[in-house]
Write an enzyme that holds these catalytic residues in place. Structure first.
Site, mmCIF file in Angstrom:
data_model
loop_
_atom_site.group_PDB
_atom_site.id
_atom_site.type_symbol
_atom_site.label_atom_id
_atom_site.label_comp_id
_atom_site.label_asym_id
_atom_site.label_seq_id
_atom_site.Cartn_x
_atom_site.Cartn_y
_atom_site.Cartn_z
ATOM 1 N N LYS A 22 35.037 37.732 32.688
ATOM 2 C CA LYS A 22 33.882 38.244 34.325
ATOM 3 C C LYS A 22 33.835 38.996 35.200
ATOM 4 O O LYS A 22 33.360 39.631 35.789
ATOM 5 C CB LYS A 22 33.435 36.354 34.132
ATOM 6 C CG LYS A 22 32.494 37.186 35.939
ATOM 7 C CD LYS A 22 32.106 35.040 36.469
ATOM 8 C CE LYS A 22 33.150 34.048 37.163
ATOM 9 N NZ LYS A 22 33.201 34.371 38.840
ATOM 10 N N ASN A 23 34.859 38.235 35.904
ATOM 11 C CA ASN A 23 35.532 39.124 37.651
ATOM 12 C C ASN A 23 35.812 40.379 36.833
ATOM 13 O O ASN A 23 35.755 41.249 37.974
ATOM 14 C CB ASN A 23 36.498 37.797 37.825
ATOM 15 C CG ASN A 23 36.251 36.572 38.262
ATOM 16 O OD1 ASN A 23 34.640 36.470 38.604
ATOM 17 N ND2 ASN A 23 37.070 35.899 38.420
ATOM 18 N N CYS A 117 29.604 30.322 43.130
ATOM 19 C CA CYS A 117 30.248 29.053 43.506
ATOM 20 C C CYS A 117 30.189 28.200 45.003
ATOM 21 O O CYS A 117 30.950 29.509 46.220
ATOM 22 C CB CYS A 117 31.335 29.095 42.826
ATOM 23 S SG CYS A 117 31.071 29.270 40.783
ATOM 24 N N ARG A 122 32.780 31.062 52.285
ATOM 25 C CA ARG A 122 33.379 32.756 51.768
ATOM 26 C C ARG A 122 32.581 34.109 52.734
ATOM 27 O O ARG A 122 31.870 34.235 52.013
ATOM 28 C CB ARG A 122 32.650 32.494 50.273
ATOM 29 C CG ARG A 122 33.364 31.162 49.250
ATOM 30 C CD ARG A 122 33.025 31.210 48.121
ATOM 31 N NE ARG A 122 33.386 32.655 47.266
ATOM 32 C CZ ARG A 122 33.636 32.856 45.950
ATOM 33 N NH1 ARG A 122 32.545 31.567 45.379
ATOM 34 N NH2 ARG A 122 34.174 33.571 45.372
ATOM 35 N N PRO A 123 34.008 33.923 53.628
ATOM 36 C CA PRO A 123 33.375 35.074 54.252
ATOM 37 C C PRO A 123 33.448 36.445 53.650
ATOM 38 O O PRO A 123 33.980 36.757 53.301
ATOM 39 C CB PRO A 123 34.036 34.589 55.668
ATOM 40 C CG PRO A 123 35.211 34.189 55.030
ATOM 41 C CD PRO A 123 34.934 33.428 53.774
ATOM 42 N N ASP A 125 34.118 38.826 55.700
ATOM 43 C CA ASP A 125 34.504 39.796 56.822
ATOM 44 C C ASP A 125 36.056 41.487 57.079
ATOM 45 O O ASP A 125 34.966 42.550 57.183
ATOM 46 C CB ASP A 125 35.088 39.076 58.073
ATOM 47 C CG ASP A 125 36.340 38.574 57.239
ATOM 48 O OD1 ASP A 125 36.645 37.404 56.796
ATOM 49 O OD2 ASP A 125 37.553 38.115 57.848
ATOM 50 N N GLN A 126 36.196 40.655 55.796
ATOM 51 C CA GLN A 126 37.412 42.143 55.028
ATOM 52 C C GLN A 126 36.961 43.060 54.636
ATOM 53 O O GLN A 126 37.660 44.270 54.419
ATOM 54 C CB GLN A 126 38.263 41.130 54.654
ATOM 55 C CG GLN A 126 38.837 39.831 55.655
ATOM 56 C CD GLN A 126 39.358 40.701 56.590
ATOM 57 O OE1 GLN A 126 40.709 41.882 56.610
ATOM 58 N NE2 GLN A 126 39.566 40.270 56.793
ATOM 59 N N ASP A 273 41.585 29.899 39.795
ATOM 60 C CA ASP A 273 40.244 29.447 39.257
ATOM 61 C C ASP A 273 40.832 28.340 37.685
ATOM 62 O O ASP A 273 40.161 27.832 37.051
ATOM 63 C CB ASP A 273 39.493 30.040 38.303
ATOM 64 C CG ASP A 273 39.101 31.672 39.573
ATOM 65 O OD1 ASP A 273 38.706 31.001 40.621
ATOM 66 O OD2 ASP A 273 39.041 32.800 38.839
ATOM 67 N N ILE A 295 44.315 28.705 47.401
ATOM 68 C CA ILE A 295 43.255 30.238 47.867
ATOM 69 C C ILE A 295 41.679 29.258 48.732
ATOM 70 O O ILE A 295 41.444 30.189 49.753
ATOM 71 C CB ILE A 295 43.064 30.915 46.274
ATOM 72 C CG1 ILE A 295 44.214 31.194 46.014
ATOM 73 C CG2 ILE A 295 42.062 32.166 47.238
ATOM 74 C CD1 ILE A 295 44.919 32.563 46.075
ATOM 75 N N ARG A 365 27.532 30.548 33.814
ATOM 76 C CA ARG A 365 27.526 32.155 34.793
ATOM 77 C C ARG A 365 28.575 33.189 33.859
ATOM 78 O O ARG A 365 28.751 33.874 34.532
ATOM 79 C CB ARG A 365 27.748 32.122 36.404
ATOM 80 C CG ARG A 365 26.388 31.699 36.733
ATOM 81 C CD ARG A 365 26.583 31.424 38.512
ATOM 82 N NE ARG A 365 27.717 32.301 38.197
ATOM 83 C CZ ARG A 365 28.633 31.649 40.009
ATOM 84 N NH1 ARG A 365 28.983 30.235 39.618
ATOM 85 N NH2 ARG A 365 29.284 32.890 39.707
HETATM 86 N N1 EPU Z 1 38.573 35.933 52.475
HETATM 87 C C1 EPU Z 1 38.151 36.559 53.659
HETATM 88 N N2 EPU Z 1 37.517 37.397 54.205
HETATM 89 C C2 EPU Z 1 36.679 37.592 53.421
HETATM 90 C C3 EPU Z 1 37.307 37.416 51.624
HETATM 91 C C4 EPU Z 1 37.520 36.927 51.450
HETATM 92 O O1 EPU Z 1 38.609 35.348 54.607
HETATM 93 O O2 EPU Z 1 36.478 39.109 53.596
HETATM 94 C C5 EPU Z 1 38.660 34.717 51.885
HETATM 95 C C6 EPU Z 1 38.337 33.452 51.334
HETATM 96 O O3 EPU Z 1 37.467 32.154 51.818
HETATM 97 C C7 EPU Z 1 39.479 33.441 50.662
HETATM 98 C C8 EPU Z 1 40.229 33.824 50.210
HETATM 99 O O4 EPU Z 1 40.221 35.123 51.214
HETATM 100 O O5 EPU Z 1 39.616 32.035 51.235
HETATM 101 C C9 EPU Z 1 40.414 35.115 48.982
HETATM 102 O O6 EPU Z 1 38.706 35.677 48.584
HETATM 103 P P1 EPU Z 1 38.956 36.605 47.568
HETATM 104 O O7 EPU Z 1 37.765 37.519 48.491
HETATM 105 O O8 EPU Z 1 40.004 37.613 46.562
HETATM 106 O O9 EPU Z 1 37.709 35.904 46.288
HETATM 107 P P2 EPU Z 1 36.564 36.259 45.841
HETATM 108 O O10 EPU Z 1 36.321 38.452 45.792
HETATM 109 O O11 EPU Z 1 35.297 36.207 46.596
HETATM 110 C C10 EPU Z 1 37.596 36.309 43.664
HETATM 111 C C11 EPU Z 1 36.754 35.620 41.749
HETATM 112 C C12 EPU Z 1 36.566 34.445 42.771
HETATM 113 C C13 EPU Z 1 38.182 33.809 42.609
HETATM 114 C C14 EPU Z 1 38.870 34.473 43.609
HETATM 115 C C15 EPU Z 1 40.697 34.390 44.361
HETATM 116 C C16 EPU Z 1 35.015 37.261 41.872
HETATM 117 C C17 EPU Z 1 33.414 37.233 41.623
HETATM 118 N N3 EPU Z 1 35.907 35.788 42.275
HETATM 119 O O12 EPU Z 1 36.583 35.830 44.023
HETATM 120 O O13 EPU Z 1 36.214 33.375 40.367
HETATM 121 O O14 EPU Z 1 38.382 32.134 42.284
HETATM 122 O O15 EPU Z 1 38.586 35.763 43.646
HETATM 123 O O16 EPU Z 1 41.137 34.908 43.446
HETATM 124 O O17 EPU Z 1 36.098 38.465 41.241
HETATM 125 C C18 EPU Z 1 35.450 31.996 39.469
HETATM 126 O O18 EPU Z 1 35.722 32.802 38.213
HETATM 127 O O19 EPU Z 1 35.144 31.271 39.268
HETATM 128 C C19 EPU Z 1 35.874 32.301 41.029
HETATM 129 C C20 EPU Z 1 35.714 32.015 41.576
#
Ligand code: EPU
Length: 395
Positions: A22-23, A117, A122-123, A125-126, A273, A295, A365
């Site tokens: 999925k991801n 989810c 889930r900011p 900002d990065q 996950d 995480i 999903r």
């Molecule tokens: N974070 C920030 N700022 C940002 C982005 C992230 O502070 O701009 C923080 C988040 O709050 C979190 C950490 O960085 O504490 C990691 O977040 P990340 O951006 O890596 O997560 P994501 O890209 O939103 C993806 C997967 C998630 C999986 C995470 C961690 C997708 C669509 N989702 O989320 O998958 O948990 O990486 O491996 O790729 C799932 O499949 O159930 C799922 C939630």
């Protein structure tokens, strides 16, 4: 709305095919925008997040042809919009990848604040930090994120936190930007530009837990055993036997489950996950397990559901202490999010008697044909439509 009705207590035995990840799929589909031509994408899982991504592409003006159930030809030569509709943006987290891809190709992109989810804050900002480093401006108004740039140039970004989403989005924006981009402190779960989507590590891990929790014996096909190593290692430590083949894995459990200590970490650490699934499994281990979430701020919301089944779990912030119990009891359960929902299904499969899992929309999903795949392994599980009036009474 639908729920799953599950009569647990049977070992799951047999073979299961694992779908595309999925991801990976939800990032590669927006990436087709950068090609500005035809792409053939293979091994796409048939799940609602993928369908929503395809619909977004189609609404932006892409022509999409279904070649087979898991292969689509996508032609992004003539897109006529850079704005993703609110409804589709909000359906899933990964809609934010359209920002990077649209910015990269057209110098402008707009999506509504993404859904997905609820795992705590889930900011993004990065993501925005990277776009700014490439010379883009952003604005967030009325829940809409808009990024734009007259002239996108490569830049140097040092991410403050390791983020999968921000790393991918920065790469999407950087591909067509002028000059060189350097990204530091990046997420490392990237796999080149292979158009056949890699097998889903978490779907595979979920079926491994299904075998472990039901004392079953399951062979998973279309997996990359190397990608499964962090999960395989923990399941072996918990007392399961895992055999690895070229693109298959066999897992079985005959003895007792042993307790574990585990902490989720960015790749290549133990994947967050899998955390709810492992917690569900460890409720039945003989002794005390400690699971630490490294995480997400709030990924233990589902624990109350397991406690309703008789599990003994104490959560303090990011740490869950699990005292194993002899058995789980059937109960009405809620899928609080995608992976927690899968964990509820696995717990219900282990409990003697009939459990019901609600809010299965979260599960679908990310899990292709989960009911059918579990049935083929011998599970007594059914999808049941909940009448609309029953839903409104429940609300
Ligand atoms: N974070 C920030 N700022 C940002 C982005 C992230 O502070 O701009 C923080 C988040 O709050 C979190 C950490 O960085 O504490 C990691 O977040 P990340 O951006 O890596 O997560 P994501 O890209 O939103 C993806 C997967 C998630 C999986 C995470 C961690 C997708 C669509 N989702 O989320 O998958 O948990 O990486 O491996 O790729 C799932 O499949 O159930 C799922 C939630």
């Amino acid at each position: 709305m639908e729920k799953y009705v599950i009569r647990g207590g049977k070992p799951l035995v047999g073979d299961v095919n694992i779908g595309g990840a999925k991801n990976a799929a939800v990032a590669i589909l927006p990436a087709t925008i950068l090609a500005g031509g035809k792409c053939l994408i293979e091994n796409l899982p048939c799940i609602s997040d993928v369908m929503a991504s395809l619909q977004i592409l189609s609404e932006l003006g892409a022509s999409i042809r279904m070649v087979s159930r898991s292969t689509y030809e996508i032609d992004t030569s003539h897109l006529d919009s850079t704005e993703v509709s609110n409804e589709l943006s909000r359906q899933m987290r990964a809609s934010y990848y359209f920002l990077g891809a649209l910015l990269g190709r057209f110098g402008s992109g707009q999506v509504a604040m993404p859904g997905g989810c609820n795992l705590g804050p889930r900011p993004i900002d990065q993501h925005l930090k990277a776009f700014t480093a490439f010379g883009a401006e952003d604005s967030v108004e009325y829940g809409q994120i808009h990024v734009r740039s007259e002239h996108l140039v490569g830049g140097h970004v040092f991410f403050d936190t390791v983020s999968v989403g921000a790393t991918m989005n920065a790469m999407l924006a950087a591909v067509l930007a002028e000059g060189t981009t350097i990204l530091e402190n990046v997420a490392r779960e990237m796999h080149g530009c292979n158009y056949s989507i890699i097998p889903d590590q978490i779907e595979a891990g979920s079926y491994m837990v299904a075998a472990a929790i039901t004392k079953g014996d399951i062979t998973l096909h279309n997996v990359i055993p190397k990608h499964m190593e962090p999960i395989t290692a923990k399941l072996r430590a918990a007392g399961c036997e895992v055999e690895e083949f070229d693109d298959a894995l066999r897992i079985r459990r005959t003895g007792e489950l042993k307790p574990l200590k585990l902490k989720t970490m960015p790749h290549p650490g133990f994947p967050t996950d899998m955390q709810p699934l492992m917690t569900a499994l460890l409720t039945l281990a003989k002794g005390t397990s400690i699971v630490t979430e490294g995480i997400w701020e709030n990924r233990f919301r589902y624990v109350d559901e397991l406690i309703h089944m008789g599990a003994n779990i104490q959560v303090d912030g990011q740490v869950a202490v699990i005292e194993g119990v002899k058995e789980l009891h059937p109960a009405p359960l809620r899928a609080t999010d995608l992976r927690a929902g899968a964990a509820m299904v696995m717990a219900a499969l282990a409990a003697n008697g009939v459990s019901e899992v609600d809010e299965t929309i979260h599960i679908e999903r990310g899990y292709e044909n989960i009911v059918e795949k579990l049935q083929a392994l011998g599970a007594d599980i059914r999808r049941v439509e909940i009448p609309a009036n029953a839903v409104s009474r429940a609300i």
